[in-house]
Design a protein around this motif. Structure first.
Motif, PDB file in Angstrom:
ATOM      1  N   SER A 100      50.546  49.905  41.405  1.00 51.98           N
ATOM      2  CA  SER A 100      50.129  49.816  40.164  1.00 51.98           C
ATOM      3  C   SER A 100      49.085  48.777  40.001  1.00 51.98           C
ATOM      4  N   GLU A 101      48.961  47.845  41.228  1.00 50.59           N
ATOM      5  CA  GLU A 101      48.160  46.548  41.197  1.00 50.59           C
ATOM      6  C   GLU A 101      46.540  47.100  41.113  1.00 50.59           C
ATOM      7  N   CYS A 102      46.379  48.226  41.976  1.00 47.29           N
ATOM      8  CA  CYS A 102      44.896  48.739  41.948  1.00 47.29           C
ATOM      9  C   CYS A 102      44.425  49.071  40.282  1.00 47.29           C
ATOM     10  N   VAL A 103      45.346  49.450  39.688  1.00 46.46           N
ATOM     11  CA  VAL A 103      44.959  49.839  38.298  1.00 46.46           C
ATOM     12  C   VAL A 103      44.533  48.575  37.477  1.00 46.46           C
ATOM     13  N   VAL A 104      45.159  47.533  37.803  1.00 45.90           N
ATOM     14  CA  VAL A 104      44.687  46.417  37.176  1.00 45.90           C
ATOM     15  C   VAL A 104      43.452  45.816  37.574  1.00 45.90           C
ATOM     16  N   THR A 105      43.260  46.088  39.103  1.00 45.61           N
ATOM     17  CA  THR A 105      41.884  45.678  39.395  1.00 45.61           C
ATOM     18  C   THR A 105      40.872  46.558  38.751  1.00 45.61           C
ATOM     19  N   ALA A 106      41.073  47.827  38.780  1.00 44.84           N
ATOM     20  CA  ALA A 106      40.177  48.527  38.196  1.00 44.84           C
ATOM     21  C   ALA A 106      39.607  48.484  36.592  1.00 44.84           C
ATOM     22  N   ALA A 107      40.673  47.911  35.919  1.00 45.47           N
ATOM     23  CA  ALA A 107      40.464  47.559  34.525  1.00 45.47           C
ATOM     24  C   ALA A 107      39.772  46.180  34.529  1.00 45.47           C
ATOM     25  N   LEU A 108      39.829  45.103  35.523  1.00 45.67           N
ATOM     26  CA  LEU A 108      39.345  43.935  35.501  1.00 45.67           C
ATOM     27  C   LEU A 108      37.846  44.384  36.104  1.00 45.67           C
ATOM     28  N   ASP A 109      37.415  45.257  36.854  1.00 43.89           N
ATOM     29  CA  ASP A 109      36.099  45.712  37.205  1.00 43.89           C
ATOM     30  C   ASP A 109      35.333  46.011  35.981  1.00 43.89           C
ATOM     31  N   ARG A 110      35.969  46.451  34.968  1.00 43.40           N
ATOM     32  CA  ARG A 110      35.129  47.139  33.680  1.00 43.40           C
ATOM     33  C   ARG A 110      35.121  45.943  32.638  1.00 43.40           C
ATOM     34  N   LEU A 111      35.499  44.638  33.074  1.00 38.66           N
ATOM     35  CA  LEU A 111      35.543  43.635  31.873  1.00 38.66           C
ATOM     36  C   LEU A 111      34.600  42.598  32.358  1.00 38.66           C
ATOM     37  N   PRO A 112      33.855  41.966  31.334  1.00 37.86           N
ATOM     38  CA  PRO A 112      33.478  40.808  31.668  1.00 37.86           C
ATOM     39  C   PRO A 112      34.170  39.557  32.192  1.00 37.86           C
ATOM     40  N   LYS A 113      33.525  38.622  33.121  1.00 38.82           N
ATOM     41  CA  LYS A 113      34.682  37.721  33.578  1.00 38.82           C
ATOM     42  C   LYS A 113      34.859  36.455  32.633  1.00 38.82           C
ATOM     43  N   ASP A 114      34.228  36.416  31.629  1.00 37.65           N
ATOM     44  CA  ASP A 114      34.363  35.560  30.549  1.00 37.65           C
ATOM     45  C   ASP A 114      34.332  35.868  29.047  1.00 37.65           C
ATOM     46  N   GLY A 115      34.578  35.036  27.998  1.00 36.59           N
ATOM     47  CA  GLY A 115      34.303  35.447  26.694  1.00 36.59           C
ATOM     48  C   GLY A 115      35.239  36.147  26.189  1.00 36.59           C
TER      49      GLY A 115
END
Length: 285
Positions: A100-115
């Motif tokens: 399931s860790e790759c699912v987290v990475t997929a989500a993070l890739d679709r989010l801004p790094k800050d804000g």
């Protein structure tokens, strides 16, 4: 009678695990000895020929009996490692898996790094997905949705353990009744997706020790996907992302549901075992 050494007890446990049908018999024996021993892997190797204190021997033999009976090692130890976090685990919720860790990475890739961001995890269970996202995006806040009050309690404990209570909340109830759909910038979920008829043939660790409501996806395994995708298509704000964990053979079916519901920028990815593991789509702007 001369007390056994660490190496001797580990070998005996490994043999018992092989007889119980466990694949990683020796590594599991080592892991449980480290748990009973209370030291590091290196310290255990160094102590290999030393006699085991009686209290450690008793603790070790007790956990070996539980594991030989096919209780999950994660339940025995009380926690597991997920995306850099130690997550409390027990029978109240699905055990976090490395897959399931790759699912987290997929989500993070679709989010801004800050804000500021507002994230949601549907069927949060242990809270591992939400905790991982909030840890990686310190300016974000979010909510876990969980129908089981017992699992919700475990999720709260994990969020507290990782000092995330100030930026998170848990909604106890169905995602049908949840009011956060139009608020979330991203919704992640690892819903129940196992075909009902398959559950009886699962490994005892899963079949007998993990909650059925976290496993059973209905006759074709897609019940929860149909519900979540329909609710997301109707209620998510434009530009928000939906990221879903899937079973290894469900990519085309779930992507098809997302396409029919109007989601755009559809994508999918695999876990470290090269199995299809996640799909994602964006609500049109």
């Amino acid at each position: 009678m001369k007390p056994p050494t660490y190496d001797e007890l580990i070998s005996l446990a490994a043999q018992r695990f092989r007889e119980a049908g466990l694949d990683r018999a020796r590594s599991e024996a080592m892991m449980l000895m480290i748990h009973a021993f209370g030291g590091s892997h290196l310290a255990l190797i160094s102590a290999g020929n030393s006699p085991v204190p009686k209290t450690v021997e008793e603790d070790f033999l007790a956990v070996v009996a539980r594991r030989a009976a096919r209780e999950p090692a994660q339940h025995i130890m009380g926690e597991t490692h997920f995306y850099g976090l130690d997550i409390l685990t027990d029978a109240r919720a699905l055990i976090p898996r490395t897959d399931s860790e790759c699912v987290v990475t997929a989500a993070l890739d679709r989010l801004p790094k800050d804000g500021p961001l507002w994230l949601a995890d549907l069927g949060t269970g242990t809270g591992c997905l939400l905790a991982a996202l909030l840890t990686q995006r310190p300016e974000a806040s979010g909510e876990g949705v969980e129908a089981s009050p017992e699992a919700a309690q475990l999720a709260r404990a994990n969020l507290e353990k990782h000092r995330l209570t100030d930026c998170s909340a848990i909604f106890i109830g169905s995602w049908v009744d949840w009011q956060g759909w139009p608020k979330a910038d991203l919704i992640i979920s690892n819903p129940p997706y196992i075909v009902s008829d398959v559950i009886a043939g699962l490994e005892p660790e899963v079949r007998e020790h993990e909650p059925l409501m976290a496993l059973d996806g209905g006759q074709d395994g897609l019940n929860c996907y149909r519900e979540i995708i329909a609710l997301g298509a109707a209620g998510m704000k434009p530009g928000a992302w939906l990221v879903l964990e899937i079973g290894y053979d469900q990519k085309e079916a779930v992507l098809g549901l997302m396409a029919l519901a109007g989601f755009e920028s559809l994508a999918s990815g695999q876990d470290l075992g090269s199995n299809d593991r996640w799909v994602a789509g964006c609500r049109p702007r």
